[in-house]
Design a protein around this motif. Structure first.
Motif, PDB file in Angstrom:
ATOM      1  N   ASN A 314       0.843  -1.093   0.318  1.00 50.51           N
ATOM      2  CA  ASN A 314       0.334   0.308  -0.178  1.00 50.51           C
ATOM      3  C   ASN A 314       0.657   1.355   0.181  1.00 50.51           C
ATOM      4  O   ASN A 314       0.035   2.161  -0.724  1.00 50.51           O
ATOM      5  N   SER A 315       1.666   1.351   0.600  1.00 53.13           N
ATOM      6  CA  SER A 315       2.435   2.529   1.260  1.00 53.13           C
ATOM      7  C   SER A 315       3.720   2.410   0.059  1.00 53.13           C
ATOM      8  O   SER A 315       3.944   3.678  -1.243  1.00 53.13           O
ATOM      9  N   ILE A 316       4.020   1.453  -0.595  1.00 52.63           N
ATOM     10  CA  ILE A 316       4.828   2.005  -2.136  1.00 52.63           C
ATOM     11  C   ILE A 316       4.074   1.751  -3.298  1.00 52.63           C
ATOM     12  O   ILE A 316       4.694   2.933  -3.793  1.00 52.63           O
ATOM     13  N   ALA A 317       2.658   1.152  -3.299  1.00 51.85           N
ATOM     14  CA  ALA A 317       1.536   2.076  -4.453  1.00 51.85           C
ATOM     15  C   ALA A 317       1.652   2.966  -4.672  1.00 51.85           C
ATOM     16  O   ALA A 317       1.930   4.241  -4.940  1.00 51.85           O
ATOM     17  N   GLN A 318       1.484   4.070  -3.154  1.00 49.45           N
ATOM     18  CA  GLN A 318       1.185   5.751  -3.177  1.00 49.45           C
ATOM     19  C   GLN A 318       2.487   6.132  -3.332  1.00 49.45           C
ATOM     20  O   GLN A 318       2.144   7.696  -3.895  1.00 49.45           O
ATOM     21  N   ALA A 319       3.722   5.554  -2.869  1.00 48.12           N
ATOM     22  CA  ALA A 319       4.830   6.961  -3.285  1.00 48.12           C
ATOM     23  C   ALA A 319       5.214   6.268  -4.774  1.00 48.12           C
ATOM     24  O   ALA A 319       5.237   7.100  -5.810  1.00 48.12           O
ATOM     25  N   ILE A 320       5.005   5.836  -5.432  1.00 46.62           N
ATOM     26  CA  ILE A 320       4.583   5.744  -7.046  1.00 46.62           C
ATOM     27  C   ILE A 320       3.753   6.558  -7.208  1.00 46.62           C
ATOM     28  O   ILE A 320       4.498   7.266  -8.548  1.00 46.62           O
ATOM     29  N   ALA A 321       2.967   6.443  -7.112  1.00 47.16           N
ATOM     30  CA  ALA A 321       1.969   7.270  -7.266  1.00 47.16           C
ATOM     31  C   ALA A 321       2.125   8.849  -7.442  1.00 47.16           C
ATOM     32  O   ALA A 321       2.011   9.581  -8.337  1.00 47.16           O
ATOM     33  N   ILE A 322       2.826   9.172  -6.337  1.00 45.07           N
ATOM     34  CA  ILE A 322       3.326  10.632  -5.768  1.00 45.07           C
ATOM     35  C   ILE A 322       4.577  10.529  -7.379  1.00 45.07           C
ATOM     36  O   ILE A 322       5.038  11.337  -7.649  1.00 45.07           O
ATOM     37  N   LYS A 323       5.962   9.582  -7.137  1.00 42.74           N
ATOM     38  CA  LYS A 323       6.934  10.123  -7.464  1.00 42.74           C
ATOM     39  C   LYS A 323       6.039  10.089  -9.000  1.00 42.74           C
ATOM     40  O   LYS A 323       7.563  10.802  -9.756  1.00 42.74           O
ATOM     41  N   VAL A 324       5.358   9.911  -9.961  1.00 40.37           N
ATOM     42  CA  VAL A 324       5.265  10.129 -11.457  1.00 40.37           C
ATOM     43  C   VAL A 324       4.374  11.341 -11.798  1.00 40.37           C
ATOM     44  O   VAL A 324       4.592  11.725 -12.765  1.00 40.37           O
ATOM     45  N   THR A 325       4.580  11.549 -10.433  1.00 38.83           N
ATOM     46  CA  THR A 325       3.653  13.144 -10.869  1.00 38.83           C
ATOM     47  C   THR A 325       4.151  14.514 -10.430  1.00 38.83           C
ATOM     48  O   THR A 325       5.290  14.686  -9.034  1.00 38.83           O
ATOM     49  N   PRO A 326       3.908  15.801 -11.210  1.00 43.40           N
ATOM     50  CA  PRO A 326       4.836  16.915 -10.809  1.00 43.40           C
ATOM     51  C   PRO A 326       4.457  17.101 -10.232  1.00 43.40           C
ATOM     52  O   PRO A 326       2.720  17.008  -9.618  1.00 43.40           O
ATOM     53  N   LYS A 327       5.494  18.183  -8.805  1.00 39.84           N
ATOM     54  CA  LYS A 327       5.070  18.758  -7.387  1.00 39.84           C
ATOM     55  C   LYS A 327       3.692  19.329  -8.039  1.00 39.84           C
ATOM     56  O   LYS A 327       2.556  19.533  -6.342  1.00 39.84           O
ATOM     57  N   GLN A 328       3.158  20.419  -8.968  1.00 42.55           N
ATOM     58  CA  GLN A 328       2.439  21.004  -8.638  1.00 42.55           C
ATOM     59  C   GLN A 328       0.628  20.336  -8.738  1.00 42.55           C
ATOM     60  O   GLN A 328      -0.032  20.487  -8.500  1.00 42.55           O
ATOM     61  N   ARG A 329       0.586  18.733  -9.122  1.00 41.96           N
ATOM     62  CA  ARG A 329      -0.065  18.161  -9.212  1.00 41.96           C
ATOM     63  C   ARG A 329      -0.318  17.476  -7.801  1.00 41.96           C
ATOM     64  O   ARG A 329      -0.842  16.100  -8.045  1.00 41.96           O
ATOM     65  N   LEU A 330       0.145  17.310  -7.403  1.00 39.69           N
ATOM     66  CA  LEU A 330       0.115  16.297  -5.915  1.00 39.69           C
ATOM     67  C   LEU A 330      -0.661  15.800  -5.184  1.00 39.69           C
ATOM     68  O   LEU A 330      -1.290  14.837  -4.889  1.00 39.69           O
ATOM     69  N   GLY A 331      -1.693  17.258  -5.283  1.00 41.81           N
ATOM     70  CA  GLY A 331      -3.398  17.300  -4.783  1.00 41.81           C
ATOM     71  C   GLY A 331      -3.689  16.068  -5.407  1.00 41.81           C
ATOM     72  O   GLY A 331      -4.680  15.527  -4.937  1.00 41.81           O
ATOM     73  N   LEU A 332      -3.789  16.159  -6.641  1.00 39.60           N
ATOM     74  CA  LEU A 332      -5.084  15.154  -7.652  1.00 39.60           C
ATOM     75  C   LEU A 332      -4.272  13.741  -7.601  1.00 39.60           C
ATOM     76  O   LEU A 332      -5.529  13.243  -7.960  1.00 39.60           O
ATOM     77  N   ALA A 333      -2.717  13.703  -7.529  1.00 41.56           N
ATOM     78  CA  ALA A 333      -2.377  12.509  -7.873  1.00 41.56           C
ATOM     79  C   ALA A 333      -2.611  11.792  -6.228  1.00 41.56           C
ATOM     80  O   ALA A 333      -2.922  10.684  -6.237  1.00 41.56           O
ATOM     81  N   THR A 334      -2.642  12.804  -4.909  1.00 35.76           N
ATOM     82  CA  THR A 334      -3.134  11.971  -3.707  1.00 35.76           C
ATOM     83  C   THR A 334      -4.854  11.959  -3.837  1.00 35.76           C
ATOM     84  O   THR A 334      -5.024  10.340  -3.276  1.00 35.76           O
ATOM     85  N   SER A 335      -5.508  12.291  -4.625  1.00 42.00           N
ATOM     86  CA  SER A 335      -7.060  11.759  -4.508  1.00 42.00           C
ATOM     87  C   SER A 335      -7.649  11.010  -5.435  1.00 42.00           C
ATOM     88  O   SER A 335      -8.063  10.414  -5.023  1.00 42.00           O
ATOM     89  N   THR A 336      -6.661  11.447  -6.324  1.00 43.87           N
ATOM     90  CA  THR A 336      -7.125  10.067  -7.490  1.00 43.87           C
ATOM     91  C   THR A 336      -6.896   8.939  -7.061  1.00 43.87           C
ATOM     92  O   THR A 336      -7.156   7.916  -7.034  1.00 43.87           O
TER      93      THR A 336
END
Length: 397
Positions: A314-336
């Motif tokens: 679970n934590s690795i998957a969440q880290a992947i979602a954040i890693k592939v996303t630009p910093k200005q869209r981290l909120g959208l990556a987290t919510s997605t």
């Protein structure tokens, strides 16, 4: 953003505690609400499962808007709104005695949880050093893991020893007051603002497509894991292993507490695939043993394997979602990510509740085992074959 490589800052610790209590209330309720529904409202198992899952459905819909709100006004304001709503809906459990209103409050409670937890997850993604994201998110997610152990254990203890659900609701309300107070200790280093967007509707205003592949895998596995969360009390009672079942989440959490920081560091250094494939194989093995348990040690062994497998995934998957996303869209990556994860958690109890009368508890856990095997292939197709060991991680500057 961060100017040091330190993870355990004051902000990190306060957000860790806030997320711990948010999740503690969630797991304390999810482990007891089905029993409460059957005993107080005389519902069927499918309706009890729906009542349990309604919270997560509310969280799902709230996350859809929370990511965009964070993108527009910043995560700190969104966190405050979420915590206020969470406090109000937590308090309403004490007073509601009508099942329709109870359903509605479960939905609204889930909405406020989704808003608050999306905001905390986004702030954490902003303050963790980019080169230590896997490790940092691994540490942060231990706040949820602690709650998965303490919440169900405490909930089942109160129910079995006192049969007093009002005590659970009152305890939750007190904890909701505490985390609202802790909010005022949170200081986000920089208030993120949204870049100029094109006018008109676009799905990308609500969804981060780069986070979608790993989120789909997390949704399937959340669906699987919900079968344990919602029905472990019923299952262990039916097979005569209530005592062993009462220790399941405690053992699960202890295993994750030991291994999750290690797997997070491994991801940062060697890439996600090295961690994900063994985790999914162990999760499948644990679920198979759990489905066929006839002795207490089999429940304990399943908890160990599922703790290492699903707990690390679970934590690795969440880290992947954040890693592939630009910093200005981290909120959208987290919510997605959490929106799809919540969808799996929410649909699971209701779906399994419909299947139980036809195939029994062992049957639904065999179905869950098969779904884990399918998820291994799904992970390879959606992310695994394209995973790159981005070392060091990009700073997105």
């Amino acid at each position: 953003m961060n100017h040091s490589n330190k993870i355990w800052t004051k902000n990190f610790i306060v957000l860790f505690v806030i997320n711990f209590i948010l999740a503690l209330i969630f797991f304390l309720l999810v482990s007891t609400i089905a029993v409460f529904s059957v005993e107080n409202f005389q519902t069927s198992t499918s309706i009890a499962g729906l009542l349990s899952g309604t919270f997560v459905i509310g969280s799902l819909f709230a996350r859809l808007g929370a990511g965009r709100l964070i993108h527009k006004v910043g995560s700190q304001k969104v966190l405050l709104a979420g915590l206020i709503g969470f406090l109000l809906t937590t308090g309403l459990y004490i007073f509601i005695s009508d099942i329709t209103l109870f359903f509605l409050n479960r939905l609204l409670h889930g909405c406020s949880f989704g808003i608050a937890s999306t905001a905390t997850g986004t702030i954490i993604a902003q303050i963790i050093p980019p080169s230590r994201r896997g490790e940092g998110i691994g540490y942060y997610s231990l706040s949820t893991i602690l709650s998965t152990a303490i919440g169900p254990f405490l909930g089942i203890f109160i129910v079995t020893q006192t049969a007093n659900f009002s005590l659970i609701f009152l305890l939750n309300f007190i904890m909701a007051i505490i985390i609202l107070g802790l909010y005022f200790l949170v200081k986000v280093p920089t208030i993120e603002t949204a870049p100029q967007e094109k006018k008109g509707f676009s799905i990308s205003q609500f969804i981060e497509f780069r986070a979608l592949p790993i989120a789909i895998v997390a949704m399937v596995l959340g669906f699987v894991y919900s079968s344990i969360m919602a029905f472990i009390s019923f299952y262990t009672e039916e097979i005569g292993l209530v005592k062993a079942g009462s220790f399941f989440f405690l053992i699960y959490a202890c295993v994750v507490l030991v291994f999750r920081p290690i797997t997070g560091r491994l991801m940062d250094q060697r890439g996600a695939n090295l961690v994900i494939y063994p985790c999914l194989a162990l999760f499948a093995s644990g679920m198979l043993i759990y489905s066929q348990a006839h002795h207490g040690y089999m429940i304990i062994l399943a908890a160990i394997l599922i703790g290492f497998g699903y707990g690390s995934f679970n934590s690795i998957a969440q880290a992947i979602a954040i890693k592939v996303t630009p910093k200005q869209r981290l909120g959208l990556a987290t919510s997605t990510y959490f929106m799809l994860f919540d969808l799996g958690l929410g649909l699971g109890p209701f779906t399994y509740g419909l299947l139980i009368p036809h195939i029994g508890f062992r049957g639904i856990y065999l179905v869950a085992f098969i779904m884990i095997l399918i998820s291994i292939v799904l992970y390879f197709l959606l992310h695994g074959k394209r995973d790159r060991q981005l070392i060091p991680l990009p700073t997105n500057n």
